[in-house]
Structures are given as C-alpha cells and as structure tokens.
Design an enzyme around this catalytic site. Structure first.
Site, PDB file in Angstrom:
ATOM      1  N   ASP A 182       4.722   3.924 -11.325  1.00  0.00           N
ATOM      2  CA  ASP A 182       4.273   3.405  -9.986  1.00  0.00           C
ATOM      3  C   ASP A 182       5.212   3.432  -8.783  1.00  0.00           C
ATOM      4  OD1 ASP A 182       1.949   1.946  -8.449  1.00  0.00           O
ATOM      5  OD2 ASP A 182       3.401   0.384  -8.546  1.00  0.00           O
ATOM      6  N   GLU A 210       4.163   8.513  -9.098  1.00  0.00           N
ATOM      7  CA  GLU A 210       3.671   8.495  -7.647  1.00  0.00           C
ATOM      8  C   GLU A 210       4.568   8.265  -6.589  1.00  0.00           C
ATOM      9  OE1 GLU A 210       0.932   5.155  -5.358  1.00  0.00           O
ATOM     10  OE2 GLU A 210       2.717   4.654  -6.375  1.00  0.00           O
TER      11      GLU A 210
HETATM   12  C1  ACG Z   1       1.045   2.038  -5.856  1.00  0.00           C
HETATM   13  C2  ACG Z   1      -0.396   1.830  -6.711  1.00  0.00           C
HETATM   14  C3  ACG Z   1      -1.025   0.295  -5.744  1.00  0.00           C
HETATM   15  C4  ACG Z   1      -0.165  -0.898  -5.925  1.00  0.00           C
HETATM   16  C5  ACG Z   1       1.198  -0.466  -5.874  1.00  0.00           C
HETATM   17  C6  ACG Z   1       2.158  -1.593  -6.065  1.00  0.00           C
HETATM   18  C7  ACG Z   1       1.848   0.744  -5.766  1.00  0.00           C
HETATM   19  O1  ACG Z   1      -1.251   2.737  -6.663  1.00  0.00           O
HETATM   20  O2  ACG Z   1      -2.212   0.011  -6.589  1.00  0.00           O
HETATM   21  O3  ACG Z   1      -0.343  -1.753  -5.188  1.00  0.00           O
HETATM   22  O4  ACG Z   1       2.294  -1.688  -7.215  1.00  0.00           O
HETATM   23  C8  ACG Z   1       2.137   2.841  -0.754  1.00  0.00           C
HETATM   24  C9  ACG Z   1       3.165   2.884  -1.709  1.00  0.00           C
HETATM   25  C10 ACG Z   1       2.273   3.323  -3.113  1.00  0.00           C
HETATM   26  C11 ACG Z   1       1.385   2.205  -3.514  1.00  0.00           C
HETATM   27  C12 ACG Z   1       0.316   2.040  -2.221  1.00  0.00           C
HETATM   28  C13 ACG Z   1      -0.726   1.050  -2.206  1.00  0.00           C
HETATM   29  N1  ACG Z   1       0.648   2.544  -4.504  1.00  0.00           N
HETATM   30  O5  ACG Z   1       4.026   4.038  -1.437  1.00  0.00           O
HETATM   31  O6  ACG Z   1       3.460   3.453  -4.162  1.00  0.00           O
HETATM   32  O7  ACG Z   1       1.118   1.909  -1.100  1.00  0.00           O
HETATM   33  C14 ACG Z   1       1.787   5.522   3.624  1.00  0.00           C
HETATM   34  C15 ACG Z   1       2.845   5.413   2.973  1.00  0.00           C
HETATM   35  C16 ACG Z   1       3.009   5.096   1.707  1.00  0.00           C
HETATM   36  C17 ACG Z   1       1.686   4.296   1.317  1.00  0.00           C
HETATM   37  C18 ACG Z   1       0.518   4.346   1.829  1.00  0.00           C
HETATM   38  C19 ACG Z   1      -0.560   3.310   1.676  1.00  0.00           C
HETATM   39  O8  ACG Z   1       3.877   6.091   3.357  1.00  0.00           O
HETATM   40  O9  ACG Z   1       3.961   4.471   0.962  1.00  0.00           O
HETATM   41  O10 ACG Z   1       1.783   3.875  -0.269  1.00  0.00           O
HETATM   42  O11 ACG Z   1       0.530   4.626   3.325  1.00  0.00           O
HETATM   43  O12 ACG Z   1      -1.742   3.618   2.185  1.00  0.00           O
HETATM   44  C20 ACG Z   1       0.183  10.425   4.996  1.00  0.00           C
HETATM   45  C21 ACG Z   1       1.497  10.179   4.905  1.00  0.00           C
HETATM   46  C22 ACG Z   1       1.888   9.043   3.986  1.00  0.00           C
HETATM   47  C23 ACG Z   1       0.845   7.869   4.190  1.00  0.00           C
HETATM   48  C24 ACG Z   1      -0.435   8.362   4.293  1.00  0.00           C
HETATM   49  C25 ACG Z   1      -1.658   7.053   4.458  1.00  0.00           C
HETATM   50  O13 ACG Z   1      -0.447  11.048   4.140  1.00  0.00           O
HETATM   51  O14 ACG Z   1       2.160  11.287   4.522  1.00  0.00           O
HETATM   52  O15 ACG Z   1       3.234   8.704   3.978  1.00  0.00           O
HETATM   53  O16 ACG Z   1       1.340   6.799   3.340  1.00  0.00           O
HETATM   54  O17 ACG Z   1      -0.799   9.197   5.115  1.00  0.00           O
HETATM   55  O18 ACG Z   1      -1.332   6.637   5.741  1.00  0.00           O
HETATM   56  C26 ACG Z   1      -1.208  -2.996  -5.621  1.00  0.00           C
HETATM   57  C27 ACG Z   1      -2.078  -3.409  -4.796  1.00  0.00           C
HETATM   58  C28 ACG Z   1      -1.625  -4.132  -3.336  1.00  0.00           C
HETATM   59  C29 ACG Z   1      -0.445  -5.239  -4.141  1.00  0.00           C
HETATM   60  C30 ACG Z   1       0.464  -4.619  -5.033  1.00  0.00           C
HETATM   61  C31 ACG Z   1       1.167  -5.673  -5.706  1.00  0.00           C
HETATM   62  O19 ACG Z   1      -2.916  -2.369  -4.407  1.00  0.00           O
HETATM   63  O20 ACG Z   1      -2.576  -4.847  -2.535  1.00  0.00           O
HETATM   64  O21 ACG Z   1       0.156  -5.930  -2.825  1.00  0.00           O
HETATM   65  O22 ACG Z   1      -0.563  -4.014  -6.213  1.00  0.00           O
END
Ligand code: ACG
Length: 482
Positions: free
Chosen positions: A185, A230
C-alpha cells in the site's frame, strides 16, 4: 495469473453475524476457481479501528470480527489445495492512533518517540495535502503529529531504522501464516515528508532503497512471493519505480481505458495506451515491472456507475482488460455489475456494499453489515440470477477470465496497433511464438469488418460470413493472426 481484489467484510458470512469472515470465505473458495481466478488480493484484515482496515492497531493479529488466526490458516491451507493463492494488503506507511506504538510515543516513552514525526515550533501545521487539500498535521493533546492520510493514521517515521526491522517482522509473520505475497500500500509515501526543509515532498530514491531492502528480505523467505505495488500517480512517477516491483498497478491505464470506453473514443484509447503502456508497444523494450491492469478498485467509483449505468460499455471495458498484456485485476462485485459512486477520494463505504449473492437480498452467508444504497434487492445484479443468464455481466466476465486463463502467454506479450478509426480498433497481441488479432467495437451500432481469419473468441455479438464479420455494439472478437 488472474487477480481478484476482495473486501472480506462484504463477502460471505460464516457465523451469521452479518459480517463477512474467514469461515465464510472458506466456504466460497470454489466461487473463485469457477470464475477463473488464480490469486485473491485480500484488503487489510489486521486489527483495526476502521471499517476499511487501513489503520492498523496491531500488525500481528487479525480483526476478531473476521475470525481467528487459526481460521485464517485453515482458509489459506484449503485455498492452496485448490491451487488458489492469496496476497495480503499491507499498509506500512502508518498505523492507528490506538496502536501500542503510537500510544507509547504519545505518553512519553522515548523508545517510541521517533517512530513518528512530531511538529516543532517551525512546522507549518496548516500545510495542506497536495491532493484534496486536507491537513497533514493533527493535534493530539498538546502536540501535532504528521498523518498524511488523516487524523486516524499517524505516519511511521522510516528515518528510524528500527521500523525497517519491525516491518520485516510483519512481512515474515504473514508469510508464515501462509500468504503467497503482498500488495504494498501507498508505496510512494514511505518517505514523503522532507524533515530538513520541513515540507511535504516525495523522496522516491529513499522509498526505492526501503522497498529494495524489504523485497530482498521477503524473497529470501519466499523466493516466489507475489509482489504488487500501489504507486498512484501519473506515468512519469510510476516509471521511477520501474524494476523495483514485480507488478505495479497502472493507474493511468485505468483512467484512460474507462474514459475512452465511456466517450466511445478509439483515438483516446490509443492515446492512453501510448501513455500508460509504452513499453508494451515496442518489440525491443524489456518489461521490468509488469503492468497491473485494472478498471476500478476500492478507492474508486464502480465500473457500471462510472459507465453511466451502461452495462454494455462496462462489458467492453472488461473485454479490453482481459485481452491486453500485464496482469488483470478485478474488484469484487464488478463481475456481477454492482454499482457504487465514490464522491470523495477518501475511502467511503459506498463502493464496499455487500456482495449480492441472492436476488431478494437474503440467504445463507449474505453479509448485511451495511444497508444497500446502490445495490438493492431485485436490482437484477446478483450471483443467483446472473449465473443462469447467458448474457449477464457474470457470464461475460467468466468467459473472459476463462479465455485469459487458457492464454496465459498474453501477460508477457506485446501490442501492435494495426488499425484504428472512429469506430473501432484492431490490435495484434503477440509474443515470439503466438499472436492473434483483437477487434473492439467502441460504438453502439454494428460494424462490418473485412476479414477471412477464423474467430478464436468473441465477447458480445458476432456473426461470421465468408470474408467478413458483423461485430455487434460494444463487442469484441479475437481472430487468428497471420
Ligand atoms: C491507498 C489505499 C487506500 C488507503 C491508503 C492509506 C492508501 O488504496 O484505501 O486509504 O492506507 C493517494 C495515495 C494512495 C491511496 C489513495 C487513497 N491509496 O497515493 O496510496 O490516496 C492523486 C494523488 C495520489 C492519491 C490520489 C487519490 O497523486 O497520491 O492517492 O490522488 O485520489 C491523476 C494523477 C494522480 C492523481 C489522480 C487522482 O491520475 O496522475 O496523481 O492522484 O489523477 O486525482 C484508506 C482510506 C483513507 C484513510 C486511510 C488511512 O481510504 O480514507 O484516511 O486509509
């Protein structure tokens, strides 16, 4: 290898408390093998105060609602007998506020203070997260701690080498229980706060060093451990981690595939393919990390909802997913077309509704921990009703999975774009020895395709005539290559 992402709480209840558990899952192992699944990715099952399990209070125990360690061992043992593998989701980036580590640190135990990051007088405690804008510093008692994913999950401070050893123990513990590997993760977040300059900043090099050490340890214990990472970001960031992990989720692919099918745009699909799978389009390029291809996961709106309720488009997206190189992943419930809209980037329960086993919503093993918002009884989406229908989502998915299982070579194949116009795409999928041609109809009308080749496989409506074939709306056909 066909992967299935599973949220245990919503799957099958083995002790009649309405919550999915190990015993229930044990009863349903044949469901996966019948479906054509080889490996199940289990979302976190460790002790956690949160329904999603990503905030862990004890890395060495299971959530009692799911059963005991013994139940889990039995489950994994039975799965292995059936040739089914299980990988565990391990969120190492943070833990729960009520974890022993955090509580000790909070209460002044100096051995644990450095397990976390604490604000000092120079820290900007209002600094927002770079996506969503949430705060990353959280007040507790008279202090502030760093928690990128919210106030419930203090980040672990991996500058402290003791934590590297703690995490190795965690991986060893779960391998000993019987897991076949891990879904790592938040892999880009291990080092994401620059303490020197006191700002949020990804430190990819440090992350890579950390993961390399973890992976070599894991592999020293189990050399065939399956590792999926991930890194949720655009292709340029994903590329930095190339070669570190065996399989990496391809987020850009997921967006590009869904958007192009939704917009019925073959050209968008090709553009996306060039962006998210460039190395697969070149004969010479070596694939160092295999593309983990998926349409949705637990952090996203479900497929049918994303396709504005068009089951036919959802089916086309699945047809494409299962005919491309890399490893295909499916999120539980997508195979029966469950719905769910996630309005927030944070994990809400809306994409985690109970798997619908029965048309009327009730029956043995049905989970009921949450009321239905998107998938009420008699909605037409249930395992019970769909297994009888030839054209259901379930039958469609099963057919694709079977095809993929019989053609494992696709995983390491390459793609050659043969033809593209405003309605369809023709791709040649090939390796040194085998090849075939996939033709996808992106439109809601029938297309006439000139070809004399034999049909190998089809998903949707197809009719072969002498030198042509009729490809139904949103349908796909695989024909013999040259
Ligand atoms: C993982 C799990 C998720 C979990 C956690 C934390 C991590 O799957 O269920 O949350 O243990 C970020 C992180 C990921 C994370 C998600 C939820 N997923 O990087 O590791 O958040 C942007 C950011 C990303 C971000 C994403 C979220 O760059 O970093 O992910 O937004 O929407 C284009 C861009 C791309 C952009 C996307 C979307 O593609 O290129 O950069 O990504 O658009 O805009 C869980 C719960 C949380 C809790 C946590 C403790 O869900 O609520 O707080 O556990």
């Amino acid at each position: 290898m066909n992967f299935y992402e599973l949220y245990l709480r919503s799957f099958f209840d083995g002790n009649k408390d309405g919550i999915g558990d190990f015993k229930g899952l044990n009863e349903k192992l044949d469901y996966f093998t019948d479906l054509g699944i080889d490996t199940v990715w289990l979302l976190p099952i460790m002790t956690s105060p949160a329904f999603h399990g990503y905030t862990i209070s004890d890395f060495f125990n299971v959530n009692p609602a799911y059963g005991s360690i013994e139940d889990l061992k039995q489950l994994l043992n039975n799965a292995h007998k059936k040739g089914l593998k299980f990988i565990l989701d391990v969120p190492v980036n943070h833990c729960a506020v009520n974890s022993e580590w955090f509580q000790k640190a909070l209460n002044g135990d100096s051995e644990y203070t450095d397990y976390f990051l604490w604000a000092n007088e120079k820290t900007d405690t209002d600094e927002p997260r770079h996506w969503g804008g949430d705060k990353i510093w959280h007040k507790i008692k008279d202090k502030y701690f760093y928690g990128l994913f919210g106030p419930g999950s203090p980040d672990l401070n991996f500058e402290n080498k003791k934590l590297w050893e703690e995490m190795k123990n965690v991986f060893k513990f779960w391998l000993d229980i019987g897991f076949d590997g891990f879904r790592l993760d938040a892999a880009k977040h291990i080092f994401d706060y620059d303490s020197e300059n006191m700002i949020f900043k990804y430190q990819h090099e440090k992350n890579i060093t950390f993961w390399k050490e973890m992976l070599s340890y894991i592999k020293s214990l189990k050399d065939d451990a399956i590792i999926v990472s991930e890194v949720w970001d655009d292709s340029s960031v994903v590329k930095k981690y190339e070669g570190v992990f065996e399989i990496g989720f391809n987020f850009p692919f997921s967006y590009d595939l869904k958007n192009s099918v939704k917009k019925e745009s073959p050209s968008d699909f090709i553009k996306g393919l060039k962006n998210s799978m460039p190395d697969y389009l070149s004969e010479e390029k070596e694939i160092k990390t295999k593309s983990g291809n998926f349409l949705t996961n637990h952090d996203m709106t479900r497929l049918v909802s994303e396709m504005e309720n068009s089951q036919e488009k959802a089916k086309l997206a699945l047809s494409i997913l299962y005919t491309l190189p890399g490893y295909p992943f499916i999120y539980y419930g997508e195979e029966i077309g469950m719905k769910g809209i996630l309005e927030s980037v944070n994990f809400t329960e809306d994409g985690e509704e109970p798997f619908q086993w029965y048309e009327n919503g009730f029956g043995p093993g049905q989970t009921e921990w949450k009321g239905y918002k998107f998938n009420p009884p008699y909605s037409g989406f249930s395992e019970e009703s769909e297994k009888k229908e030839e054209n259901s989502m379930l039958s469609h998915t099963k057919k694709l999975l079977k095809f993929r299982k019989e053609n494992q070579w696709i995983t390491d194949s390459k793609i050659n774009i043969i033809k593209e116009n405003e309605n369809m795409i023709e791709l040649c999928i090939y390796n040194g020895k085998k090849n075939f041609i996939c033709i996808y109809n992106f439109k809601p009308f029938e297309l006439k395709i000139e070809t004399s080749s034999d049909i190998i496989f089809s998903a949707g409506k197809t009719e072969k005539n002498y030198n042509s074939l009729l490809l139904g709306p949103y349908s796909m056909v695989v024909v013999a290559g040259k």
